[in-house]
Design a protein around this motif. Structure first.
Motif, PDB file in Angstrom:
ATOM      1  N   ALA A 239      49.234  35.138   6.638  1.00 53.96           N
ATOM      2  CA  ALA A 239      48.717  33.963   7.351  1.00 53.96           C
ATOM      3  C   ALA A 239      47.426  33.474   6.706  1.00 53.96           C
ATOM      4  N   PHE A 240      46.572  34.405   6.310  1.00 49.74           N
ATOM      5  CA  PHE A 240      45.331  34.061   5.607  1.00 49.74           C
ATOM      6  C   PHE A 240      45.642  33.294   4.319  1.00 49.74           C
ATOM      7  N   ASP A 241      46.566  33.812   3.527  1.00 48.77           N
ATOM      8  CA  ASP A 241      46.927  33.156   2.267  1.00 48.77           C
ATOM      9  C   ASP A 241      47.442  31.743   2.505  1.00 48.77           C
ATOM     10  N   GLU A 242      48.235  31.587   3.553  1.00 49.93           N
ATOM     11  CA  GLU A 242      48.797  30.268   3.857  1.00 49.93           C
ATOM     12  C   GLU A 242      47.701  29.277   4.258  1.00 49.93           C
ATOM     13  N   VAL A 243      46.845  29.684   5.190  1.00 49.44           N
ATOM     14  CA  VAL A 243      45.830  28.767   5.714  1.00 49.44           C
ATOM     15  C   VAL A 243      44.786  28.422   4.653  1.00 49.44           C
ATOM     16  N   PHE A 244      44.313  29.421   3.931  1.00 50.72           N
ATOM     17  CA  PHE A 244      43.249  29.156   2.976  1.00 50.72           C
ATOM     18  C   PHE A 244      43.772  28.714   1.605  1.00 50.72           C
ATOM     19  N   GLY A 245      45.091  28.628   1.497  1.00 54.67           N
ATOM     20  CA  GLY A 245      45.688  27.987   0.330  1.00 54.67           C
ATOM     21  C   GLY A 245      46.154  26.576   0.644  1.00 54.67           C
ATOM     22  N   GLY A 246      45.843  26.105   1.865  1.00 60.32           N
ATOM     23  CA  GLY A 246      46.332  24.811   2.318  1.00 60.32           C
ATOM     24  C   GLY A 246      45.384  23.659   2.043  1.00 60.32           C
ATOM     25  N   GLU A 247      45.852  22.466   2.342  1.00 62.70           N
ATOM     26  CA  GLU A 247      45.099  21.251   2.041  1.00 62.70           C
ATOM     27  C   GLU A 247      43.823  21.133   2.873  1.00 62.70           C
ATOM     28  N   ARG A 248      43.891  21.539   4.131  1.00 62.87           N
ATOM     29  CA  ARG A 248      42.719  21.385   4.998  1.00 62.87           C
ATOM     30  C   ARG A 248      41.526  22.153   4.440  1.00 62.87           C
ATOM     31  N   PHE A 249      41.754  23.425   4.095  1.00 62.52           N
ATOM     32  CA  PHE A 249      40.652  24.179   3.508  1.00 62.52           C
ATOM     33  C   PHE A 249      40.322  23.670   2.125  1.00 62.52           C
ATOM     34  N   GLY A 250      41.310  23.211   1.387  1.00 59.17           N
ATOM     35  CA  GLY A 250      41.050  22.699   0.043  1.00 59.17           C
ATOM     36  C   GLY A 250      40.025  21.580   0.044  1.00 59.17           C
ATOM     37  N   ARG A 251      40.107  20.709   1.037  1.00 59.67           N
ATOM     38  CA  ARG A 251      39.118  19.622   1.133  1.00 59.67           C
ATOM     39  C   ARG A 251      37.725  20.174   1.395  1.00 59.67           C
ATOM     40  N   LEU A 252      37.643  21.204   2.236  1.00 59.82           N
ATOM     41  CA  LEU A 252      36.345  21.817   2.537  1.00 59.82           C
ATOM     42  C   LEU A 252      35.824  22.607   1.337  1.00 59.82           C
ATOM     43  N   ALA A 253      36.731  23.282   0.641  1.00 61.29           N
ATOM     44  CA  ALA A 253      36.333  24.062  -0.534  1.00 61.29           C
ATOM     45  C   ALA A 253      35.725  23.172  -1.603  1.00 61.29           C
TER      46      ALA A 253
END
Length: 366
Positions: A239-253
């Motif tokens: 679940a961690f890999d999915e969420v933090f590999g996603g677009e939402r976090f990508g914008r924040l990253a």
């Protein structure tokens, strides 16, 4: 440097000690663990602090020096001082890793677990009392804790989310963290300074599910004992890999945001039939934290082996949990019971040990 613990650290696991006391700080014990056992952080909780305060006279002088304060204020002042000193001890690691490690946690009072506004206020108060950038404020992952996580992260305060037992709640925790980052970004706060870990509890899952499997008693059920906790963690990591590999976090990253790292908590085995390093050896993955009681850390230092990486095993974990459900274990009920018990145990430690001891010490001083 202990070779076994170094191998675990080289595999990408941040080794944090799940204990803190003034004795550890003043004796040089914690400094030795940093130098020789690859320890890069510390977690603590109300039960740990209660044991530290009631088990020694190390706090007597500070208690005597306190003015006319409430018991709650005295507890926070004493606890914050220990955490502040530990933060200073880890400041070099914190600077060298850019905030990734060198972290020390302090927890809001357990009686606030179901009080959103109270949690937000106390998190800010503790952050001010410790007054160190490398502190993590621990907030429980209760339903009421989720909006508090968002608000506290949104104010630029780093958080250790504790008492996570299920994938569903973990996903809600990650959502709360991302919402907090979005609030912080909107307020112009530097996202690169905000860090967080999500503490997923391990051994308690096996303890509760094993008890239920034993009561069911079928060969199929008994064959599943001792496997649920690792499977649950595998699902969490996926679940961690999915969420933090996603677009939402990508914008924040893109604005400097950090991932909220998984932290494996409660990693001392409670069933003597299981290897004493089970929840260390089988939970190795790059980028995770394992916070261990000293007994577990010493066991791994003596005979632990780094197991096969748990990365990419989410489907295996789902299959195992489905099998446990199929033999008759109500997993939703398991996770609810564990959360309720976790909050209750911390409240008991706080009220029956910590508050009682401080009340007595303040009365004697008067």
């Amino acid at each position: 440097m202990n070779a076994r613990l170094k191998a675990l650290a080289d595999a990408g696991v941040s080794i944090w000690l799940d204990d803190l006391s003034r004795q550890r700080l003043q004796s040089g014990n914690l400094a030795d663990l940093i130098a020789n056992d690859s320890v890069t952080g510390v977690t603590t909780n109300p039960t740990i602090f209660a044991a530290a305060l009631t088990g020694s006279d190390d706090y007597a002088d500070d208690l005597a020096a306190l003015g006319d304060v409430s018991v709650a204020s005295a507890i926070k002042t004493l606890w914050a001082k220990d955490v502040q000193d530990a933060c200073d001890l880890f400041s070099g690691i914190y600077a060298a890793t850019g905030g990734y490690d060198g972290r020390v946690s302090i927890e809001v009072a357990p009686g606030l677990a179901y009080d959103t506004d109270g949690t937000i206020a106390e998190a800010q108060e503790l952050y001010g009392l410790v007054d160190r950038e490398n502190v993590l404020i621990k907030i429980p992952a209760t339903v009421e804790g989720l909006p508090a996580i968002t608000e506290v992260i949104g104010k630029g305060i780093s958080v250790n989310v504790t008492l996570i037992f299920s994938e569903d709640r973990y996903r809600a925790v990650m959502d709360a963290y991302l919402a907090g980052l979005e609030k912080a970004a909107a307020a112009g706060i530097d996202l690169s300074k905000i860090h967080s870990v999500a503490s997923f509890f391990i051994s308690r899952v096996d303890t509760e599910i094993d008890k239920r499997l034993t009561n069911i008693g079928t060969p199929e059920a008994l064959a599943l004992k001792g496997k649920a906790a690792i499977a649950n963690a595998q699902v969490a990591l996926a679940a961690f890999d999915e969420v933090f590999g996603g677009e939402r976090f990508g914008r924040l990253a893109a604005s400097g945001a950090n991932k909220q790292r998984p932290l494996w908590a409660s990693t001392g085995t409670k069933d003597p039939a299981y290897p004493d390093t089970l929840y260390v050896s089988d939970l190795a993955a790059r980028g995770v934290v394992n916070t261990m009681p000293e007994k577990t850390m010493k066991a791994f230092a003596d005979h632990g082996e780094v197991g096969e990486s748990m990365e990419g095993k989410g489907a295996d974990g789902v299959q195992l949990l489905d099998a446990i459900d199929a033999v008759g274990v109500d997993l939703d009920d398991v996770f609810k019971v564990l959360e309720d018990e976790g909050v209750s145990k911390f409240i008991v430690s706080w009220d029956n040990e910590l508050v009682t001891s401080v009340e007595k010490a303040l009365a004697q001083r008067a």
